[in-house]
Scaffold this active site. Sequence first.
Site, PDB file in Angstrom:
ATOM      1  N   LYS A 208      -5.211  -4.460  -8.966  1.00  0.00           N
ATOM      2  CA  LYS A 208      -6.612  -4.712  -8.623  1.00  0.00           C
ATOM      3  C   LYS A 208      -7.030  -4.061  -7.306  1.00  0.00           C
ATOM      4  O   LYS A 208      -8.199  -3.735  -7.113  1.00  0.00           O
ATOM      5  CB  LYS A 208      -6.857  -6.224  -8.530  1.00  0.00           C
TER       6      LYS A 208
ATOM      7  N   ARG B 187       0.103  -5.115   5.131  1.00  0.00           N
ATOM      8  CA  ARG B 187      -1.009  -5.728   4.398  1.00  0.00           C
ATOM      9  C   ARG B 187      -1.011  -7.214   4.727  1.00  0.00           C
ATOM     10  O   ARG B 187       0.043  -7.784   5.035  1.00  0.00           O
ATOM     11  CB  ARG B 187      -0.739  -5.541   2.894  1.00  0.00           C
TER      12      ARG B 187
ATOM     13  N   SER C 212       0.495  -9.915  -4.848  1.00  0.00           N
ATOM     14  CA  SER C 212       0.781  -8.625  -5.480  1.00  0.00           C
ATOM     15  C   SER C 212       2.265  -8.548  -5.876  1.00  0.00           C
ATOM     16  O   SER C 212       2.616  -8.111  -6.972  1.00  0.00           O
ATOM     17  CB  SER C 212       0.422  -7.497  -4.505  1.00  0.00           C
TER      18      SER C 212
ATOM     19  N   HIS D 276      11.622   1.236   2.152  1.00  0.00           N
ATOM     20  CA  HIS D 276      11.235  -0.157   2.437  1.00  0.00           C
ATOM     21  C   HIS D 276      12.175  -0.747   3.495  1.00  0.00           C
ATOM     22  O   HIS D 276      12.105  -1.941   3.776  1.00  0.00           O
ATOM     23  CB  HIS D 276      11.354  -1.015   1.172  1.00  0.00           C
TER      24      HIS D 276
ATOM     25  N   GLY E 162       0.813  -1.215   0.000  1.00  0.00           N
ATOM     26  CA  GLY E 162       0.000   0.000   0.000  1.00  0.00           C
ATOM     27  C   GLY E 162       0.848   1.269   0.000  1.00  0.00           C
ATOM     28  O   GLY E 162       0.349   2.347   0.357  1.00  0.00           O
TER      29      GLY E 162
HETATM   30  P1  A3P Z   1      -2.594  -5.409  -6.011  1.00  0.00           P
HETATM   31  O1  A3P Z   1      -1.394  -5.950  -6.729  1.00  0.00           O
HETATM   32  O2  A3P Z   1      -3.179  -6.394  -5.047  1.00  0.00           O
HETATM   33  O3  A3P Z   1      -3.616  -4.827  -6.906  1.00  0.00           O
HETATM   34  P2  A3P Z   1       2.654  -0.774  -3.363  1.00  0.00           P
HETATM   35  O4  A3P Z   1       2.072   0.552  -3.602  1.00  0.00           O
HETATM   36  O5  A3P Z   1       3.180  -0.962  -1.964  1.00  0.00           O
HETATM   37  O6  A3P Z   1       3.651  -1.137  -4.404  1.00  0.00           O
HETATM   38  O7  A3P Z   1       1.461  -1.822  -3.435  1.00  0.00           O
HETATM   39  C1  A3P Z   1       0.800  -2.038  -4.639  1.00  0.00           C
HETATM   40  C2  A3P Z   1      -0.568  -2.600  -4.324  1.00  0.00           C
HETATM   41  O8  A3P Z   1      -1.410  -1.550  -3.852  1.00  0.00           O
HETATM   42  C3  A3P Z   1      -1.235  -3.149  -5.576  1.00  0.00           C
HETATM   43  O9  A3P Z   1      -2.090  -4.188  -5.101  1.00  0.00           O
HETATM   44  C4  A3P Z   1      -1.998  -1.947  -6.068  1.00  0.00           C
HETATM   45  O10 A3P Z   1      -3.054  -2.261  -6.951  1.00  0.00           O
HETATM   46  C5  A3P Z   1      -2.498  -1.369  -4.747  1.00  0.00           C
HETATM   47  N1  A3P Z   1      -2.805   0.076  -4.821  1.00  0.00           N
HETATM   48  C6  A3P Z   1      -2.173   1.034  -5.535  1.00  0.00           C
HETATM   49  N2  A3P Z   1      -2.745   2.217  -5.349  1.00  0.00           N
HETATM   50  C7  A3P Z   1      -3.776   2.032  -4.501  1.00  0.00           C
HETATM   51  C8  A3P Z   1      -4.761   2.895  -3.926  1.00  0.00           C
HETATM   52  N3  A3P Z   1      -4.812   4.178  -4.214  1.00  0.00           N
HETATM   53  N4  A3P Z   1      -5.655   2.352  -3.085  1.00  0.00           N
HETATM   54  C9  A3P Z   1      -5.636   1.041  -2.776  1.00  0.00           C
HETATM   55  N5  A3P Z   1      -4.721   0.174  -3.277  1.00  0.00           N
HETATM   56  C10 A3P Z   1      -3.803   0.659  -4.131  1.00  0.00           C
END
Ligand code: A3P
Length: 292
Positions: free
Chosen positions: A259, A124, A132, A102, A41
């Site tokens: 997603k 998460r 993901s 990170h 997230g």
């Molecule tokens: P999924 O792969 O399950 O769709 P990060 O930002 O830490 O790289 O994590 C990416 C994950 O957060 C992906 O999950 C992405 O789709 C989701 N994500 C990105 N933007 C988001 C938002 N504004 N709200 C909720 N989830 C989001």
Amino acid sequence: MNGLMNTLVMSHLGHNRLSTAFPTSQPQETDLILATYPKSGTTWLKALIFAIVTRTTYPLTENPLLFNSPHELVPFLEFGLYHNNPSPDLEGIPKPRIFSTHMPYTALPTSIFDSKCRVVYICRNPWDQLVSFWHFSTSAAKRWSTEYSISLDETLDMFCRGVISFGPFWDHVLGYWKASQGMPNKVLFLKYEDLKEDIMGQTKLLAQFLGFPFSVEEEGGGVVEEVSRLCSFENLKELEVNKTGKLSSGRDKSAFFRKAEVGDWSNYLTPPMAEKMKKLIQEKFEGSGLMF
Ligand code: A3P
């Protein structure tokens, strides 16, 4: 190798903190640091923190988030700022400076704790995080047309052995969890699933912690909703700036939006795979007060 990367490697070897902070610069009291395990997230929280602290600087309808990727507005210390540059100019960044990392908790430099800067962590559930991460890794391999590809089975195996980017999931999460329990004014611990369930409540909580609480007038005027909507997956994913182009890291900006569903893991992990993770997670988190 620069100081921060050194910190990273040391953290995996012996969990030693470096006494110096950002090697060429010290944290400021107003700095805000977003810490995450990859695919938990980060993009969402970058957007939310940025929107919250800049909401009086720009009208929300003209917020830079509409024209820039959240990753450009809130840079990673280790990938962006210090990547190939041992002494980036951090002094010119407007306050409050927002950085992201990170790095595990044990690798954060002591100067972060000596300063009044604040740390926000989002975690998460590990099943969705893993799926993901796997999508992100394999889609990158396809885009770069490399021979490298990794199966979900292999990814699970790496996860369970803790041999994965930024170290074991449980060490990462528990490090920040315990810090948030001991220093609630210093470290805020959020969960992706809680934001999904109650974005308004969590946005208010976040704003309060950051020192930018919503006023009664703002709440009454729908500003919390507007901030939440601006940073929502549905909105960000459809912005031209997040659909096309690459970040300086070479990553497609669109790769950060897939997603965003809670429980999507059940479409990919077989019951034995999910069970294997469950046992491991139960064992690692037992007694911590944190469960998924
Ligand atoms: P999924 O792969 O399950 O769709 P990060 O930002 O830490 O790289 O994590 C990416 C994950 O957060 C992906 O999950 C992405 O789709 C989701 N994500 C990105 N933007 C988001 C938002 N504004 N709200 C909720 N989830 C989001």
